[in-house]
Design an enzyme around this catalytic site. Structure first.
Site, short mmCIF file in Angstrom:
data_model
loop_
_atom_site.label_atom_id
_atom_site.label_comp_id
_atom_site.label_asym_id
_atom_site.label_seq_id
_atom_site.Cartn_x
_atom_site.Cartn_y
_atom_site.Cartn_z
N HIS A 85 0.85 -1.19 0.00
CA HIS A 85 0.00 0.00 0.00
C HIS A 85 0.88 1.24 0.00
O HIS A 85 2.05 1.19 0.38
CB HIS A 85 -0.97 0.02 1.18
CG HIS A 85 -0.33 -0.08 2.52
ND1 HIS A 85 0.21 -1.25 3.02
CD2 HIS A 85 -0.15 0.85 3.49
CE1 HIS A 85 0.70 -1.04 4.23
NE2 HIS A 85 0.50 0.24 4.54
N HIS A 131 0.91 5.24 1.31
CA HIS A 131 0.29 6.29 2.12
C HIS A 131 0.37 7.61 1.37
O HIS A 131 1.44 8.00 0.89
CB HIS A 131 1.06 6.47 3.45
CG HIS A 131 0.93 5.32 4.37
ND1 HIS A 131 0.00 5.27 5.38
CD2 HIS A 131 1.65 4.16 4.45
CE1 HIS A 131 0.15 4.14 6.05
NE2 HIS A 131 1.13 3.45 5.50
#
Length: 136
Positions: free
Chosen positions: A101, A103
């Site tokens: 992922h 941020h």
């Protein structure tokens, strides 16, 4: 492919409700449930990969292009004064959920968040040794 016990797979694929701000065939972008700043979001691939090393190169390219586009859009929408794009790989690097992922962290002069590391100082000899290791 989804990993059954991965919470980010469940978030990215709509099994668990989210505050989604963007979605396409490959990614879902959601507001972080424990944000560092106002507008902190996560880019989550719908297909599972533990980290950047496991992510296919084509998907890595698409993820970072999306990060750039969203950072531009979010900066305009939120009026932030800066932006961090953070991607951690491995526990030693601060990864806590083992699903790749990115941020997206809008930064504000008054957000009271600090730097992520303290700068180190190495001798010329050590820097030359590191360069030698990296250019073999």
């Amino acid at each position: 492919m989804m990993k059954e016990d991965c919470i980010f797979c469940k978030l990215a694929n709509g099994i668990i409700p989210t505050r989604s701000i963007y979605e396409d065939d490959n990614f879902k972008v959601i507001l972080d449930a424990a944000p560092a700043t106002r507008g902190h979001a996560l880019i989550l691939p719908k297909e599972h990969a533990d980290n950047l090393y496991q992510l296919p190169e084509e998907m890595a390219g698409k993820a970072f292009i999306l990060a750039k586009r969203l950072a531009e859009s979010m900066t305009g929408s939120l009026g932030c004064q800066g932006f961090n794009i953070v991607q951690n790989n491995g526990e030693a690097a601060g990864q806590t959920v083992f699903h790749f992922h990115i941020h997206l962290i809008p930064r504000y002069f008054d957000d009271e968040q600090g730097s992520f590391w303290e700068p180190r100082h190495y001798t010329d000899e050590i820097l030359d040794e590191i360069r030698s290791q990296l250019t073999k």
